[in-house]
Design an enzyme around this catalytic site. Structure first.
Site: not given
Ligand code: DOR
Ligand code: ZN
Length: 345
Positions: A13, A15, A99, A136, A174, A247
């Protein structure tokens, strides 16, 4: 010196964002990780197989020279997602999962799902072809306390959905509560959970005690200590249903240090050092490889990586940068609030 050799880890997971931030952060993942499930919550989101193909190309183009890294792409589920497009993406191997963001749950989730009935045709198709749904798991109902949103989601959304579609493979992402851990453990099949690095380390005090600390704010928000301990026990148990999904979610400092700061903690830089510390603390270094390198691939139907990495425990603390500079501004690196002694050789 104490050392530990593991199969090369994967991050289930992650970003990576796009543009300048993508270029600034990708190396922090590709340095240690062979593969990662890439979150689709860009602006605009990655909704179609063709969006995912183009985003994958941008990720590969941003990799530091010589790094080998496989981005595992996901699609952002909307109420208008086309089941045929999902099937085509899944069968071609380009799409590893879809997702689900309940609309309004987190960063760039407004295009997510409000009415789950509208998403049923896609979910039915995914169950049929064995494509996993990454969830999520928080309700967005305003009346529900933010610390209860995961538990209420399990009861009112996830469990009914899984009863309706028992063949659907669901990754509860998460996980932050003992309720989530217990729910996953209660299921024999088609359910697994990812756990972040930071939720193994911080509880909600980190955000609120002694002043408000935006760099410890993420979603789902960190919970009470008893929940953190339940996550630690699950992660360090070796149970194949639990694996790492960092995450890691970079936001530039001005977007976090303001009156309405974004959710997200940037942990890619020191995740393996933090995890070695956590697993050693719990006398479970022998379970670290299962968590970072074996359980995730098994769940996603992939082979573990052939390559290895070696962690070394140093006498003095290992220095990591406090910030990662990006063309869009500085990004604060996760501070676990204890000295780190393990480092990747
Ligand atoms: O803390 C987080 N940041 N949780 C999420 O679900 C999204 C993520 C983000 O894209 O910044
Ligand atoms: Zn995330």
């Amino acid at each position: 010196m104490k050392t530990l050799t593991l199969r090369r880890p994967d991050d289930w997971h992650l970003h990576l964002r796009d543009g300048d931030v993508l270029k600034a952060v990708i190396g922090d993942t590709s340095r240690h990780f062979a593969r990662a499930i890439i979150m689709p919550n860009l602006v605009p989101p990655v909704v179609t197989t063709s969006d995912a193909r183009a985003y994958r190309e941008r990720i590969l183009a941003a990799l530091p020279a010589g790094d080998r890294f496989e981005p595992l792409m996901t699609l952002y589920l909307t109420e208008h997602t086309d089941p045929d497009d999902v099937e085509e993406g899944g069968k071609s191997g380009l799409i590893s999962a879809v997702k689900l963001y309940p609309a309004g749950a987190t960063t760039n989730s407004h295009g997510g799902v409000r009415d789950f009935n509208k998403a049923m045709p896609v979910l039915e198709r995914m169950a049929k072809i064995g494509l996993p749904l990454c969830v999520h798991g928080e309700v967005t109902t305003p009346e529900v306390d933010i610390f209860d949103r995961e538990a209420v989601f399990i009861e009112t959304v996830l469990d009914p959905l899984r009863k309706r579609l028992p063949e659907l493979k669901v990754t509860m992402e998460h996980v932050t509560t003992a309720d989530g851990i217990d729910y996953i453990k209660s299921s024999e099949r088609n359910l697994a959970g990812s756990i972040t690095t930071h939720h193994l380390i911080i509880n909600r005090n980190a955000i609120l005690v002694g002043g408000i600390r935006p760099h410890y704010y993420c979603l789902p928000v960190a919970k009470r200590e008893n929940h953190r301990l339940a996550l630690r026990a699950a992660a360090t148990s070796g149970d194949a249903r639990f694996f790492l999904g960092t995450d890691s979610a970079p936001h530039v400092d001005p977007l976090k240090e303001c009156a309405c700061g974004c959710a997200g903690i940037y942990t890619s830089v020191n995740t393996m050092s933090c995890l070695a510390h956590v697993f050693e603390d719990d006398n479970a270094l022998d379970k670290l490889e299962a968590f970072t390198s074996l359980n995730g691939p098994a769940w996603y139907g992939l082979k573990p990586n052939e390559e290895t990495i070696t962690l070394e425990k140093r006498d003095g603390p290992v220095k990591f940068p406090d910030k990662r500079d990006s063309g869009a501004g500085p990004i604060t690196v996760f501070d676990p609030m204890f000295p780190l002694h393990w480092d990747v050789a």
